[in-house]
Design an enzyme around this catalytic site. Structure first.
Site, PDB file in Angstrom:
ATOM      1  N   GLU A 368      37.248  34.133  38.818  1.00  0.00           N
ATOM      2  CA  GLU A 368      37.123  33.937  40.385  1.00  0.00           C
ATOM      3  C   GLU A 368      36.854  32.432  40.879  1.00  0.00           C
ATOM      4  O   GLU A 368      36.208  32.536  41.735  1.00  0.00           O
ATOM      5  CB  GLU A 368      36.403  34.996  40.889  1.00  0.00           C
ATOM      6  CG  GLU A 368      37.101  36.393  40.881  1.00  0.00           C
ATOM      7  CD  GLU A 368      36.282  37.529  41.816  1.00  0.00           C
ATOM      8  OE1 GLU A 368      35.658  37.046  42.527  1.00  0.00           O
ATOM      9  OE2 GLU A 368      36.570  38.677  41.572  1.00  0.00           O
ATOM     10  N   HIS A 645      27.920  39.183  40.596  1.00  0.00           N
ATOM     11  CA  HIS A 645      28.025  39.357  39.620  1.00  0.00           C
ATOM     12  C   HIS A 645      26.682  38.833  38.705  1.00  0.00           C
ATOM     13  O   HIS A 645      26.243  37.873  39.107  1.00  0.00           O
ATOM     14  CB  HIS A 645      29.071  39.119  38.595  1.00  0.00           C
ATOM     15  CG  HIS A 645      30.674  40.043  39.141  1.00  0.00           C
ATOM     16  ND1 HIS A 645      31.025  40.668  38.049  1.00  0.00           N
ATOM     17  CD2 HIS A 645      31.017  40.113  40.032  1.00  0.00           C
ATOM     18  CE1 HIS A 645      32.098  41.389  38.926  1.00  0.00           C
ATOM     19  NE2 HIS A 645      32.138  40.918  40.043  1.00  0.00           N
TER      20      HIS A 645
END
Length: 661
Positions: A368, A645
Site C-alpha cells: 500500500e 497494520h
C-alpha cells in the site's frame, strides 16, 4: 535480466510524462483536499470537540467554495493531461530500481561483508508491513491522515530501528530467567552524557565483560568478547553484533555492590542532553510527535523507562531509570540460554512482540505504497539503510489482461543485498475497488554471497497483496494459484544452474505480504486449505484454522489508533501482550455469533486477532546440503499511530553443516 532504473525507455517519453502529470496534478490535489476535509479522523474529531468556537467548521465553509472553483478551473487542463498520460502508460516499465551510489549515506549497507559459506551458517532477516500510504482522502477512511508526513516518519522509524547494533546475551546458567528478552525489545536512548556512558560502561563491564560504544552510523565495537563455544557461537557474517556472556554465578544476578556502583555513577552524571532530528512537516500530525516514553523513533527525547534493562538484586529490583540510556543506545538485545526456556517449550525459535524493527534487517517488503510523492519520501529515508530499492511497482491505464488502473500495486522492496533479477505480474481478476489498483506480485532474486568455488549464493523473495474485499474467497484462491505459477516460472527463467553443474546455490525462498485472510475465520476456510501452505511453511500456524498460541493478529482496529493506551510503540507493545488489550485494539476473526464492534469486547474470542500479514518460507528447491529454519519471529509496534497494520519480521538461519574455521 536488465533492471529498470527509469520508468520509460528514453528521456523524451519521461519529459512528456512529467508534462502530462503536471497538468493533471492540480486537479488531483484539489480533489484530494476537498474530499479529505469532509472525512475527519478520530483524532481530529477529538480536537474539534474541544473547540468551542467551531473554528474548523468555519474554515470548511470558507475553503470549500474556493476548492470547488479551483477544481472546476483545473478540469480542462487535467483532461488534456489525461489524454497525453494514458497512452504513455503502454510504454511504461513495471517498476523502478534504485541503487544508492554514495554508500556513505547507507549506514546498513556499509556493514555487509560477502558471505563465503565457509562457516556453520548465516542468518537473514525479513520484514513486511502494510503502511497505508494512499492519497490522503482515501487514507482517512482507514483513520490515518497526512500521508506525506507519515511516509517520511515511517521510513525514519524503520531505518532507525534496523540500524541499531544487535547485542546477543548468552547466559551460562540454564535456569536463569532474570533477564527477559521482552524487556530488551525496545531499547533506545538520547545522545549525550558521554561521562555517564564511560562510568556505567566500567561498572557493567565487571559483570558482563562487555564494553559497548554506540554511534549514529549503526556500528558498534565490542572490545572484550568471550571465546566462541557451545550453543552460543556467532555465525559467519553476523554484522553489527556484540556478543555478551554473563557468568552463571548467583544465577546471573548482579551483586549488591555492583548494583550500587551503577546507581551511584548514573545519578552522579545527571540527565543526558536530548538530540532531536527536527521536521516541521512531521509535527503536523499527532502520530509523529515524540512523547516521553515513546521509543518508536530513536531520535526521541527519552526511552520508555519500562523498556530499559531490569537488574534484580535478591528480592528487590533496581529502578531501570537509573541506568544510563547511552549504554543501550540503539541496542537490540536478545537473550539465549544454554537450554531454551520459553513460555511455549515445544517451540524451536524465539518469538516476541517488539517495539522496534529487528537489528540488521536485510530485506523489507511493503504494501500500500500507492501515493507516488509518499513513495519518493519513503525511499529517501530507507536509502539511509538499504542500498537497493524497487518501488513504483505496477501498471497504469489499460492493459491487455487488466481493467483500467488508476494507481500502481503499492508494493515496495528494499534490500541490503544486490538485486539480480526482478519481475512483476498483475492479478487480472481484481473486483470492486481493488480492480482500480494494479495489485499483483513482485518477484526478486538477490545475491547474498558466493562460495570459494565462485558459485553464487542467491535467494528468492516474493512480495504480494491480495484482494481485500471480504467474501471474495474464490478471487484470493485464484490469485494464490497465479502466485505459485508465476513464482515457479520466475525461478526457472532466472536460474543459470543445472543439477550436474550448479552455478548458483539457493539459500532461501520467502513469500511476504498482505494476503487479506486469516487462519481462524470460518469464512476463510478455502484460503486456509490452499496448496500454497503445503509447499511453504507459516511459522505462526499449526494447521488450517489454528494458529500457535503466541501468534497475534496484525490488523488493528482503526477506531482506536489514537487512544493514549496504544498511540506509542511502547504502549501498544504493552497492550498487545495482554489478552484483554488485544480484544480491545485488534480486529478479530469474523463470526456470526459476535458483533462487529471491537472496542471493549470481553467475550471469549477465537485466536488472538486477525493475522492477515504473512511471512512464509520453504525448504523445497534449495541447495540440498543446507538446512533452513526459523531463528526468530516478531510482531512489531514501531509504526504505532502511523498505520492500521502490525509489521512482522522473521529471521531465517541457513545452516551449511560445516564447522567454523
Amino acid at each position: 535480466m536488465v533492471l529498470y532504473t527509469s520508468p520509460f525507455p528514453n528521456s523524451f517519453l519521461s519529459v512528456l510524462h512529467s508534462f502530462s502529470w503536471g497538468l493533471i496534478f492540480p486537479c488531483y490535489w484539489l480533489a484530494d483536499r476537498l474530499v479529505g476535509s469532509f472525512v475527519p479522523t478520530t483524532y481530529e474529531k477529538r480536537q474539534r470537540a474541544d473547540d468551542p468556537c467551531y473554528f474548523h467548521a468555519l474554515c470548511i465553509i470558507i475553503t470549500t467554495p474556493i476548492y470547488l472553483a479551483l477544481l472546476v478551473a483545473s478540469l480542462p487542463f487535467a483532461l488534456i493531461g489525461f489524454l497525453l498520460w494514458s497512452p504513455l502508460q503502454s510504454a511504461r516499465r513495471p517498476y523502478i530500481y534504485s541503487r544508492l551510489e554514495d554508500k556513505n549515506h547507507a549506514n546498513g549497507a556499509t556493514l555487509l561483508t560477502e558471505w563465503k559459506a565457509a562457516g556453520s551458517g548465516k542468518s537473514f532477516c525479513f520484514g513486511s508491513a502494510n503502511v497505508c500510504l494512499l492519497p490522503d482522502s482515501l487514507a482517512r477512511f482507514n483513520n490515518v491522515f497526512n500521508t506525506q508526513a507519515r511516509a517520511k516518519e515511517i521510513g525514519r522509524r524503520i531505518r532507525n530501528g534496523a540500524s541499531r547494533p544487535q547485542i546477543k546475551i548468552y547466559i551460562d546458567s540454564p535456569t536463569n530467567t532474570s533477564i527477559s528478552a521482552a524487556s530488551f525489545s525496545s531499547l533506545a536512548s538520547p545522545q549525550g552524557a558521554d561521562s555517564t556512558n564511560r562510568a556505567v560502561n566500567a561498572a557493567i563491564k565487571r559483570t558482563t565483560s562487555m564494553e559497548y560504544k554506540g554511534d549514529n552510523s549503526g556500528s558498534n565495537n565490542c572490545e572484550d568478547r568471550e571465546d566462541k563455544g557451545g550453543s552460543g557461537e556467532p555465525n559467519e557474517g553476523e554484522e553489527n553484533t556484540c556478543i555478551v556472556r554473563i557468568n552463571g554465578e548467583d544465577n546471573g544476578h548482579m551483586s549488591d555492590t555492583e548494583t550500587d556502583t551503577i546507581n551511584g555513577q548514573a545519578h552522579a552524571s545527571g540527565p543526558a542532553e536530548p538530540s532531536l532530528e527536527g521536521d516541521a512537516e512531521v509535527s503536523k500530525t499527532p502520530n509523529h510527535k515524540q512523547k516521553e516514553g515513546d521509543s518508536g523513533s530513536l531520535d526521541s527525547y527519552s526511552a520508555s523507562r519500562e523498556s530499559l534493562v531490569k537488574v534484580r538484586v535478591g528480592d528487590g529490583t533496581v529502578d531501570q531509570g537509573t541506568v544510563n540510556n547511552k549504554l543501550l543506545y540503539k541496542a537490540s538485545i536478545m537473550k539465549k540460554t544454554s537450554v531454551r526456556k520459553k513460555k511455549h517449550t515445544d517451540e524451536t525459535f524465539d518469538h516476541e512482540i517488539s517495539a522496534f524493527f529487528p537489528a540488521n534487517l536485510d530485506f523489507l517488503c511493503l504494501q500500500e505504497v500507492f501515493d507516488k510523492r509518499a513513495a519518493e519520501k519513503l525511499k529517501e529515508q530507507l536509502h539511509h539503510y538499504f542500498e537497493y530499492i524497487v518501488y513504483d511497482v505496477g501498471v497504469y491505464s489499460c492493459h491487455s489482461c487488466c481493467s483500467f488502473k488508476f494507481v500502481n500495486s503499492g508494493l515496495l522492496f528494499a534490500s541490503r543485498y544486490p538485486v539480480m533479477d526482478a519481475a512483476y505480474h498483475c492479478y487480472p481478476n481484481g473486483r470492486g475497488m481493488d480492480s482500480l489498483a494494479s495489485k499483483g506480485a513482485l518477484f526478486l532474486k538477490v545475491q547474498v554471497g558466493s562460495t570459494p568455488q565462485d558459485q553464487r549464493i542467491v535467494g528468492y523473495i516474493s512480495c504480494t497483496h491480495l484482494q481485500a474485499i471480504a467474501g471474495d474467497t474464490t478471487v484470493r484462491c485464484e490469485q494464490l494459484d497465479m502466485l505459485q505459477d508465476w513464482l515457479s516460472e520466475f525461478r526457472k527463467s532466472t536460474s543459470s544452474s543445472s543439477t550436474a553443474n550448479p552455478e548458483e546455490l539457493v539459500a532461501f525462498d520467502v513469500i511476504c505480504g498482505d494476503l487479506n485472510f486469516d487462519n481462524c475465520s470460518s469464512e476463510d476456510k478455502l484460503e486456509q486449505q490452499h496448496s500454497l501452505f503445503t509447499h511453504y511453511k507459516d511459522p505462526c500456524r499449526i494447521g488450517p484454522g489454528e494458529d500457535k498460541p503466541w501468534a497475534i493478529g496484525t490488523l488493528l482496529d482503526p477506531e482506536g489508533l489514537y487512544d493514549e493506551e496504544v498511540c506509542t510503540p511502547d504502549n501498544l507493545q504493552k497492550v498487545l501482550e495482554s489478552e484483554e488489550g488485544r480484544k480491545g485494539y485488534l480486529v478479530y476473526p469474523t463470526s456470526k455469533n459476535h458483533s462487529s464492534s471491537q472496542k471493549g469486547r470481553k467475550a471469549s474470542l477465537k485466536g488472538n486477532g486477525r493475522r492477515i500479514d504473512y511471512m512464509l518460507y520453504t525448504e523445497e528447491g534449495l541447495y540440498l546440503e543446507w538446512k533452513v529454519e526459523v531463528e526468530e519471529f516478531s510482531f512489531i509496534t514501531q509504526l504505532a499511530g502511523l498505520t492500521d497494520h502490525l509489521p512482522v519480521a522473521m529471521r531465517l538461519m541457513v545452516s551449511t553443516g560445516e564447522d567454523d574455521p
